[in-house]
Structure formats: structure tokens, C-alpha cells
Design a protein around this motif. Structure first.
Motif, PDB file in Angstrom:
ATOM      1  N   LEU A   1       0.825  -1.205   0.000  1.00  0.00           N
ATOM      2  CA  LEU A   1       0.000   0.000   0.000  1.00  0.00           C
ATOM      3  C   LEU A   1       0.859   1.255   0.000  1.00  0.00           C
ATOM      4  CD1 LEU A   1      -2.862  -1.003   2.467  1.00  0.00           C
ATOM      5  CD2 LEU A   1      -2.990  -0.750  -0.021  1.00  0.00           C
ATOM      6  N   SER A   2       1.987   1.202   0.679  1.00  0.00           N
ATOM      7  CA  SER A   2       2.897   2.342   0.705  1.00  0.00           C
ATOM      8  C   SER A   2       3.467   2.616  -0.684  1.00  0.00           C
ATOM      9  CB  SER A   2       4.028   2.082   1.706  1.00  0.00           C
ATOM     10  OG  SER A   2       4.942   3.157   1.695  1.00  0.00           O
ATOM     11  N   VAL A   3       3.848   1.567  -1.385  1.00  0.00           N
ATOM     12  CA  VAL A   3       4.362   1.720  -2.751  1.00  0.00           C
ATOM     13  C   VAL A   3       3.283   2.307  -3.651  1.00  0.00           C
ATOM     14  CG1 VAL A   3       5.172   0.471  -4.790  1.00  0.00           C
ATOM     15  CG2 VAL A   3       6.115  -0.069  -2.549  1.00  0.00           C
ATOM     16  N   LEU A   4       2.071   1.800  -3.541  1.00  0.00           N
ATOM     17  CA  LEU A   4       0.961   2.314  -4.341  1.00  0.00           C
ATOM     18  C   LEU A   4       0.692   3.782  -4.032  1.00  0.00           C
ATOM     19  CD1 LEU A   4      -1.379   1.915  -6.314  1.00  0.00           C
ATOM     20  CD2 LEU A   4      -2.750   1.115  -4.373  1.00  0.00           C
ATOM     21  N   HIS A   5       0.638   4.108  -2.765  1.00  0.00           N
ATOM     22  CA  HIS A   5       0.394   5.485  -2.342  1.00  0.00           C
ATOM     23  C   HIS A   5       1.472   6.410  -2.878  1.00  0.00           C
ATOM     24  CE1 HIS A   5       0.387   8.887   0.521  1.00  0.00           C
ATOM     25  NE2 HIS A   5      -0.915   8.739   0.426  1.00  0.00           N
ATOM     26  N   ASN A   6       2.728   6.019  -2.766  1.00  0.00           N
ATOM     27  CA  ASN A   6       3.830   6.849  -3.252  1.00  0.00           C
ATOM     28  C   ASN A   6       3.777   7.020  -4.767  1.00  0.00           C
ATOM     29  OD1 ASN A   6       4.779   7.168  -0.655  1.00  0.00           O
ATOM     30  ND2 ASN A   6       6.271   5.518  -0.820  1.00  0.00           N
ATOM     31  N   ALA A   7       3.365   5.985  -5.481  1.00  0.00           N
ATOM     32  CA  ALA A   7       3.238   6.093  -6.936  1.00  0.00           C
ATOM     33  C   ALA A   7       2.158   7.096  -7.318  1.00  0.00           C
ATOM     34  CB  ALA A   7       2.931   4.723  -7.541  1.00  0.00           C
ATOM     35  N   VAL A   8       1.044   7.077  -6.603  1.00  0.00           N
ATOM     36  CA  VAL A   8      -0.037   8.027  -6.886  1.00  0.00           C
ATOM     37  C   VAL A   8       0.408   9.453  -6.578  1.00  0.00           C
ATOM     38  CG1 VAL A   8      -2.375   8.730  -6.221  1.00  0.00           C
ATOM     39  CG2 VAL A   8      -1.863   6.323  -6.587  1.00  0.00           C
ATOM     40  N   VAL A   9       1.096   9.653  -5.478  1.00  0.00           N
ATOM     41  CA  VAL A   9       1.583  10.986  -5.122  1.00  0.00           C
ATOM     42  C   VAL A   9       2.584  11.487  -6.172  1.00  0.00           C
ATOM     43  CG1 VAL A   9       2.929  12.300  -3.432  1.00  0.00           C
ATOM     44  CG2 VAL A   9       1.125  10.760  -2.660  1.00  0.00           C
ATOM     45  N   ALA A  10       3.484  10.615  -6.618  1.00  0.00           N
ATOM     46  CA  ALA A  10       4.446  11.004  -7.653  1.00  0.00           C
ATOM     47  C   ALA A  10       3.714  11.377  -8.945  1.00  0.00           C
ATOM     48  CB  ALA A  10       5.449   9.873  -7.904  1.00  0.00           C
ATOM     49  N   TRP A  11       2.714  10.594  -9.323  1.00  0.00           N
ATOM     50  CA  TRP A  11       1.916  10.895 -10.516  1.00  0.00           C
ATOM     51  C   TRP A  11       1.235  12.257 -10.364  1.00  0.00           C
ATOM     52  CZ3 TRP A  11       1.210   9.486 -15.352  1.00  0.00           C
ATOM     53  CH2 TRP A  11       0.061   9.875 -16.003  1.00  0.00           C
ATOM     54  N   ASN A  12       0.661  12.516  -9.195  1.00  0.00           N
ATOM     55  CA  ASN A  12       0.011  13.808  -8.951  1.00  0.00           C
ATOM     56  C   ASN A  12       0.991  14.958  -9.091  1.00  0.00           C
ATOM     57  OD1 ASN A  12      -2.462  12.667  -8.516  1.00  0.00           O
ATOM     58  ND2 ASN A  12      -2.354  12.764  -6.299  1.00  0.00           N
TER      59      ASN A  12
ATOM     60  N   ARG B   1      -6.012  14.726  -2.133  1.00  0.00           N
ATOM     61  CA  ARG B   1      -6.749  14.341  -3.332  1.00  0.00           C
ATOM     62  C   ARG B   1      -7.696  13.218  -2.953  1.00  0.00           C
ATOM     63  NH1 ARG B   1      -5.448  18.601  -4.775  1.00  0.00           N
ATOM     64  NH2 ARG B   1      -3.852  19.122  -6.254  1.00  0.00           N
ATOM     65  N   LYS B   2      -8.897  13.271  -3.482  1.00  0.00           N
ATOM     66  CA  LYS B   2      -9.909  12.257  -3.147  1.00  0.00           C
ATOM     67  C   LYS B   2      -9.499  10.853  -3.574  1.00  0.00           C
ATOM     68  CE  LYS B   2     -14.565  13.878  -2.704  1.00  0.00           C
ATOM     69  NZ  LYS B   2     -15.845  14.067  -3.356  1.00  0.00           N
ATOM     70  N   HIS B   3      -8.805  10.723  -4.686  1.00  0.00           N
ATOM     71  CA  HIS B   3      -8.515   9.392  -5.213  1.00  0.00           C
ATOM     72  C   HIS B   3      -7.360   8.696  -4.512  1.00  0.00           C
ATOM     73  CE1 HIS B   3      -5.881  12.095  -7.411  1.00  0.00           C
ATOM     74  NE2 HIS B   3      -5.115  11.057  -7.652  1.00  0.00           N
ATOM     75  N   ILE B   4      -6.675   9.381  -3.605  1.00  0.00           N
ATOM     76  CA  ILE B   4      -5.621   8.719  -2.831  1.00  0.00           C
ATOM     77  C   ILE B   4      -6.271   8.106  -1.602  1.00  0.00           C
ATOM     78  CG2 ILE B   4      -3.509   9.018  -1.508  1.00  0.00           C
ATOM     79  CD1 ILE B   4      -2.783  11.282  -3.351  1.00  0.00           C
ATOM     80  N   ASN B   5      -6.126   6.804  -1.474  1.00  0.00           N
ATOM     81  CA  ASN B   5      -6.753   6.078  -0.390  1.00  0.00           C
ATOM     82  C   ASN B   5      -5.686   5.283   0.358  1.00  0.00           C
ATOM     83  OD1 ASN B   5      -8.176   4.343   1.258  1.00  0.00           O
ATOM     84  ND2 ASN B   5      -9.661   3.779  -0.292  1.00  0.00           N
ATOM     85  N   PRO B   6      -5.248   5.769   1.512  1.00  0.00           N
ATOM     86  CA  PRO B   6      -4.168   5.080   2.222  1.00  0.00           C
ATOM     87  C   PRO B   6      -4.592   3.758   2.855  1.00  0.00           C
ATOM     88  CG  PRO B   6      -4.983   6.887   3.538  1.00  0.00           C
ATOM     89  CD  PRO B   6      -5.683   6.974   2.215  1.00  0.00           C
ATOM     90  N   PHE B   7      -5.890   3.456   2.867  1.00  0.00           N
ATOM     91  CA  PHE B   7      -6.370   2.232   3.505  1.00  0.00           C
ATOM     92  C   PHE B   7      -6.529   1.081   2.521  1.00  0.00           C
ATOM     93  CE2 PHE B   7      -8.027   5.855   5.896  1.00  0.00           C
ATOM     94  CZ  PHE B   7      -7.304   5.664   7.062  1.00  0.00           C
TER      95      PHE B   7
END
Length: 86
Positions: A17-28, A59-65
Motif C-alpha cells: 500500500l505504501s508503494v501504491l500510495h507513493n506512486a499516486v503521489v508522484a503521478w500527482n 486528493r480524493k482518489h488517494i486512499n491510504p487504507f
């Protein structure tokens, strides 16, 4: 599927989940940079003070859970409201 009650399973789940979250933040961050550059090219004034209030984290589409909902009925509907031919 990443589930488990064991500590090792939970660590693996949170790591993914951390990797996914970081990828979304980098994309943003990349998207925000592109949008700001485009707006400035079009002649809009965007100063650094204004940009200091912009963050890729809110951002709404980032979901840390890791819980996501996809409305499959809406996704499967054809665009334009018409029916597709079989």
C-alpha cells in the motif's frame, strides 16, 4: 489478495500500500507540474506563494487504507447513452 493476521502478512500488505500510495503521489506531482506549466504558458499568473498551498497529498482518489469501490454497472454502460450492437 493480501490478507492475513500474521505480522509478516500485515507488513507485506502495508508495504504494498505504501508503494501504491507513493506512486499516486508522484503521478500527482507530475500532473500538477504539467498543469501549472500549461496555465503559465497560456498567460495565467501563478506565483510561488499560491503554489505553496498546493499539495499532491490532498486528493480524493488517494486512499491510504487500500479500500476502493468500483461501480461495475456504471463502468459497463456504453458512453453516450445509446445501446451497443451485439
Amino acid at each position: 489478495m493480501l490478507r492475513g493476521r500474521e505480522f509478516g502478512d500485515q507488513v507485506q500488505t502495508f508495504s504494498c500500500l505504501s508503494v501504491l500510495h507513493n506512486a499516486v503521489v508522484a503521478w500527482n506531482m507530475l500532473q500538477i507540474e504539467g498543469i501549472v506549466n500549461q496555465l503559465r504558458t497560456e498567460g495565467n499568473k501563478i506565483d510561488d506563494e499560491t503554489l505553496s498551498h498546493v499539495t499532491p497529498l490532498i486528493r480524493k482518489h488517494i486512499n491510504p487504507f487500500g479500500r476502493y469501490h468500483f461501480d461495475l454497472n456504471r463502468i459497463r454502460q456504453p458512453r453516450g447513452g445509446g445501446s451497443e450492437n451485439p
